[in-house]
Design an enzyme around this catalytic site. Structure first.
Site, mmCIF file in Angstrom:
data_model
loop_
_atom_site.group_PDB
_atom_site.id
_atom_site.type_symbol
_atom_site.label_atom_id
_atom_site.label_comp_id
_atom_site.label_asym_id
_atom_site.label_seq_id
_atom_site.Cartn_x
_atom_site.Cartn_y
_atom_site.Cartn_z
ATOM 1 N N HIS A 79 -7.949 -5.005 -1.307
ATOM 2 C CA HIS A 79 -6.668 -4.417 -0.946
ATOM 3 C C HIS A 79 -5.996 -5.206 0.178
ATOM 4 O O HIS A 79 -4.769 -5.293 0.241
ATOM 5 C CB HIS A 79 -6.881 -2.963 -0.523
ATOM 6 C CG HIS A 79 -5.610 -2.203 -0.287
ATOM 7 N ND1 HIS A 79 -4.668 -2.011 -1.272
ATOM 8 C CD2 HIS A 79 -5.125 -1.580 0.824
ATOM 9 C CE1 HIS A 79 -3.655 -1.301 -0.789
ATOM 10 N NE2 HIS A 79 -3.914 -1.036 0.483
ATOM 11 N N ASP A 118 -8.253 -5.515 -5.881
ATOM 12 C CA ASP A 118 -8.014 -4.236 -5.195
ATOM 13 C C ASP A 118 -8.732 -3.132 -5.954
ATOM 14 O O ASP A 118 -8.567 -2.986 -7.173
ATOM 15 C CB ASP A 118 -6.508 -3.958 -5.142
ATOM 16 C CG ASP A 118 -6.133 -2.837 -4.179
ATOM 17 O OD1 ASP A 118 -6.993 -1.981 -3.885
ATOM 18 O OD2 ASP A 118 -4.972 -2.816 -3.744
ATOM 19 N N SER A 175 0.828 -1.191 0.000
ATOM 20 C CA SER A 175 0.000 0.000 0.000
ATOM 21 C C SER A 175 0.876 1.259 0.000
ATOM 22 O O SER A 175 1.694 1.440 -0.896
ATOM 23 C CB SER A 175 -0.964 -0.048 1.199
ATOM 24 O OG SER A 175 -1.974 0.907 1.082
#
Length: 339
Positions: free
Chosen positions: A314, A282, A128
């Protein structure tokens, strides 16, 4: 260097930011795992993700794990704004300066060079926002980075990702405790609203369709939302969260000074072995962003795109309680470290 709790602090001094602002007495919190070998070439840098502190992500550092401290010297630098490194919650600076990833990686590099004498990094691994930092490392310091694993991350914050974050900010700052650009008290309603928005974006259509939340013991969808997402960000300072959202939205490797805003120039500067590992489902770090990037990694030693085949959205990139996705990531990182 100073020590606080289970981590150390690199005292960076007064740091000029890319915005032109001088950040006084900047502090980078970090933790190390394993031992640095004599050649100083067994280094893994593992930057933190949104709102995370090092102990939130150190679960994958274990003997025989994804990142093995018996083989590697692993450093987790805490991203500015996470409450341990310089952040609104531990700084008297108002307004808090607009830090970007370039600023963060520059201080991380100083830590490695000045504190440990490290010239080469075997792997920069990040999920991320950590993945975006890994991308910045590879582009801005290609002489140091041998390998980069970008897990559910991208070279820059896409417009779609930016819009997601605008929704998060709007939910958070609608709370009545947000006044004159900052929170004067804990915004409980805003934090809950933020979590509800995150719940829809972080997980996939299939995750909710198939009621995968039942595997974690939740009895109903509302039970899952209340138990997982209403409290997801309550432990963090809301001003810190806003600071990190700003870093996220400003993320763009082409903004390293030497690239002049040219994303192709930035991508072609990368010489590491690169593994792009988006989550197949995601929603905000979309697979298509990595697909557009990989064709321009023409000077990388290798560049591979291996999406995580998961319905966990995600969260596939941070599979604490998800053995299937964890095993996939472990196999991919093992292969990368052999290149």
């Amino acid at each position: 260097m100073t020590t606080s709790g289970d981590y150390q602090v690199f005292e960076a001094g007064d740091v000029p930011l890319q915005s032109g602002v001088m950040f006084p007495s900047m502090r980078l919190a970090y933790k190390t795992y394993g031992s640095l070998n004599a050649r100083k070439d067994n280094v893994i840098v593992y930057p933190t993700s949104f709102s995370a502190q090092h102990f939130d992500t150190e679960w994958l550092i274990q003997p025989g794990g994804i990142l093995d401290p018996e083989r590697y010297f692993i450093i987790i630098p805490n991203l500015f704004g996470n409450g341990l490194s310089s952040s609104p919650s531990n700084s008297d600076i108002t307004p808090f300066p607009a830090i970007n990833y370039n600023d963060a990686v520059a201080v991380q590099r100083r830590l490695l060079v000045e504190q440990f004498g490290i010239a080469k990094i075997a792997l920069v691994y990040g999920w991320s926002m950590g993945g975006m930092q890994a991308y910045h490392w590879a582009a801005c310091h290609p002489d140091m980075v041998e390998r980069a694993a970008i897990v559910c991350g991208s070279a820059r914050c896409s417009p779609y990702n930016h819009v997601f974050l605008e929704g998060v900010k709007a939910a958070l700052t609608t709370d009545p405790n947000f006044r004159d650009g900052r929170f004067i008290a804990k915004p409980s309603a805003g934090l809950r609203a933020m979590g509800r928005i995150y719940a829809g974006w972080a997980m996939s259509h299939a995750f909710y369709r198939d009621e995968v939340w039942r595997e974690a013991g939740f009895k109903s969808l509302e039970d899952y939302l209340a138990g997982s997402w209403d409290v997801a960000f309550a432990r963090r300072d809301a001003n810190d969260l806003l600071a990190q959202i700003g870093i996220w939205q400003r993320g763009d490797i082409s903004q390293c000074p030497e690239f002049g805003g040219d994303i192709t120039r930035a991508l072609t500067a990368i010489r590491a072995h690169v593994l792009l590992m988006p989550g197949q489902t995601d929603r905000y770090f979309d697979v298509r962003d990595n697909e557009a990037e990989i064709g321009r990694l023409v000077n990388a030693k290798s560049a591979e795109l291996h999406p995580i085949p998961s319905i966990h959205g995600h969260r596939a990139g941070n599979p604490i309680n998800n053995p299937r996705d964890r095993d996939f990531i472990k196999a991919e990182i093992s292969a990368l470290l052999e290149r």
